[in-house]
Design a protein around this motif. Structure first.
Motif, PDB file in Angstrom:
ATOM      1  N   GLY A   1      83.129 -22.849 -45.487  1.00  0.00           N
ATOM      2  CA  GLY A   1      84.277 -23.914 -46.237  1.00  0.00           C
ATOM      3  C   GLY A   1      84.413 -25.124 -45.072  1.00  0.00           C
ATOM      4  N   TYR A   2      85.209 -25.805 -45.494  1.00  0.00           N
ATOM      5  CA  TYR A   2      85.756 -27.257 -44.923  1.00  0.00           C
ATOM      6  C   TYR A   2      87.159 -27.370 -45.310  1.00  0.00           C
ATOM      7  CZ  TYR A   2      80.575 -27.940 -45.962  1.00  0.00           C
ATOM      8  OH  TYR A   2      79.373 -28.193 -46.145  1.00  0.00           O
ATOM      9  N   ALA A   3      87.704 -27.998 -44.258  1.00  0.00           N
ATOM     10  CA  ALA A   3      89.195 -28.355 -44.289  1.00  0.00           C
ATOM     11  C   ALA A   3      89.365 -29.759 -43.642  1.00  0.00           C
ATOM     12  CB  ALA A   3      90.179 -27.381 -44.148  1.00  0.00           C
ATOM     13  N   GLU A   4      90.608 -30.374 -43.780  1.00  0.00           N
ATOM     14  CA  GLU A   4      91.196 -31.535 -43.046  1.00  0.00           C
ATOM     15  C   GLU A   4      89.965 -32.437 -42.703  1.00  0.00           C
ATOM     16  OE1 GLU A   4      93.243 -29.750 -39.731  1.00  0.00           O
ATOM     17  OE2 GLU A   4      94.600 -28.580 -41.034  1.00  0.00           O
TER      18      GLU A   4
ATOM     19  N   LEU B   1      88.550 -34.875 -47.066  1.00  0.00           N
ATOM     20  CA  LEU B   1      87.960 -33.600 -47.465  1.00  0.00           C
ATOM     21  C   LEU B   1      88.689 -32.655 -47.358  1.00  0.00           C
ATOM     22  CD1 LEU B   1      85.386 -32.151 -48.808  1.00  0.00           C
ATOM     23  CD2 LEU B   1      84.493 -31.726 -46.271  1.00  0.00           C
ATOM     24  N   ASN B   2      89.544 -32.424 -48.433  1.00  0.00           N
ATOM     25  CA  ASN B   2      90.624 -31.258 -48.361  1.00  0.00           C
ATOM     26  C   ASN B   2      90.264 -29.958 -48.410  1.00  0.00           C
ATOM     27  OD1 ASN B   2      92.812 -33.317 -48.896  1.00  0.00           O
ATOM     28  ND2 ASN B   2      91.911 -33.269 -50.988  1.00  0.00           N
ATOM     29  N   GLY B   3      89.091 -29.503 -48.803  1.00  0.00           N
ATOM     30  CA  GLY B   3      88.598 -28.247 -48.770  1.00  0.00           C
ATOM     31  C   GLY B   3      87.477 -27.917 -49.602  1.00  0.00           C
ATOM     32  N   GLY B   4      86.585 -26.961 -49.365  1.00  0.00           N
ATOM     33  CA  GLY B   4      85.339 -26.652 -49.998  1.00  0.00           C
ATOM     34  C   GLY B   4      84.784 -25.584 -49.799  1.00  0.00           C
TER      35      GLY B   4
END
Length: 343
Positions: free
Chosen positions: A87-90, A269-272
């Motif tokens: 996942g991704y964030a910030e 990119l807020n999240g993924g």
């Protein structure tokens, strides 16, 4: 020993800063290959004249080219022995990248948590991509499941960072000089502007692309992503090469042009989540949902928050999770991002 077997979960330490090799100068070649691999048609990234009419000195390279290039730099140190990128964030794009810029990457380990099976653990890193002037062009957090070298290695104290669910609109960075006051909707390909979209609206992007093994191999090598699961067919028990998640991101983003042609620059990119694995032969389609909208201080520019979902064959439009709350097996990607759009 001169060869590099890659890092395993027990090799990471909280607070460690890793400078990644090797810097890379991007050019029009990356743009040409990107547009050959994906049906990318964003006007701002296709035409110097269009970009100059919007106040930029020339057409920047696609935001995801910058992301993939920086991501690829991190793979030998972070995810060479990965089971999966989770996942991704910030994430924020802080400055455009232009042909001729040289990008490098560095990461800080901000979280570690061993999995219950004792065979792997999740590694959280905050990565920054910098240009030749030392300017940070983007940064983001990602977490990846990494194999352990030895199941008997002691587990570290678990540290899971607290991450913002959404980048606040006030923290979005609009490139210096960018203006959409004279935006040419006819040249961009669609008439729909920021005010035409409503929060909660869902858009089926209609088109689909069947992923070929050869295209995935070209893309993964282009971004210098050396993760073994993408190349070595003996590395997974099922003998299949996992499609690089960034390939699915770019494909879905390009498909979203049909309905979101004017969602030009990705700024956050807020999240993924890569919800399920993707393999060669899968046919990828995409749909989007408008999650939020915000004004910016820049002339003629609004920000739109979008959920981008990539699915494979058998998926129903706008279907995301089952009754138990888990992603449906046909869902490949669930991405939450902010983009800039003319008012």
């Amino acid at each position: 020993m001169k060869t590099n077997p890659g890092r395993f979960f027990e090799d990471y330490r909280i607070g460690e800063v890793i400078a990644h090799a090797v810097p890379r100068t991007v050019s029009g070649g990356e743009r040409a290959l990107y547009h050959a691999l994906y049906p990318a048609r964003g006007a701002l990234y296709s035409s110097d004249a269009f970009a100059q009419a919007c106040g930029l000195p020339q057409s920047p390279v696609d935001d995801l080219i910058a992301f993939h290039t920086v991501f690829g730099k991190t793979v030998p140190d972070i995810s060479l022995n990965a089971v999966a990128n989770l996942g991704y964030a910030e994430g924020r794009w802080l400055a455009p990248v232009y042909p001729g810029d040289t990008l490098r990457a560095q990461s800080e380990v901000i979280g570690l948590k061993e999995n219950s099976n004792g065979a792997s653990g999740n590694v959280y890193v905050r990565t920054a991509g910098l240009n030749q002037h030392g300017v940070t062009v983007l940064d983001y957090v990602r977490w990846v499941m990494v194999r352990k070298r030895s199941p008997d290695a002691p587990a570290p104290d678990p540290v899971v960072p607290a991450l913002a669910k959404v980048v606040a609109p006030a923290d979005l960075v609009v490139p210096q000089g960018l203006t959409f006051e004279g935006y040419d909707f006819a040249l961009a390909g669609e008439p729909h502007r920021w005010g035409d979209y409503a929060v909660g609206e869902q858009i089926d992007h209609v088109d689909g692309v069947t992923i070929e093994e050869a295209e995935h191999m070209i893309a993964t090598r282009l971004w210098q992503n050396t993760a073994k699961v993408h190349f070595d067919a003996t590395f997974r028990p099922d003998g299949r090469r996992l499609i690089y998640g960034g390939h699915v991101i770019s494909l879905a983003r390009a498909l979203s042009f049909n309905g979101l042609a004017n969602a030009q620059m990705i700024v956050a990119l807020n999240g993924g989540a890569h919800a399920n694995p993707c393999f060669a032969g899968d046919t990828v389609k995409a749909w989007s949902e408008v999650l939020d909208k915000a004004e910016t201080a820049a002339p003629g520019i609004g920000a739109i928050r979008l959920r981008l979902v990539a699915t494979k064959q058998g998926a129903e439009p706008f279907a995301l999770r089952g009754e138990a709350g888990k992603y449906l097996p046909e869902v490949l990607l669930d991405l939450d991002y902010w983009a800039l759009m003319p008012l």
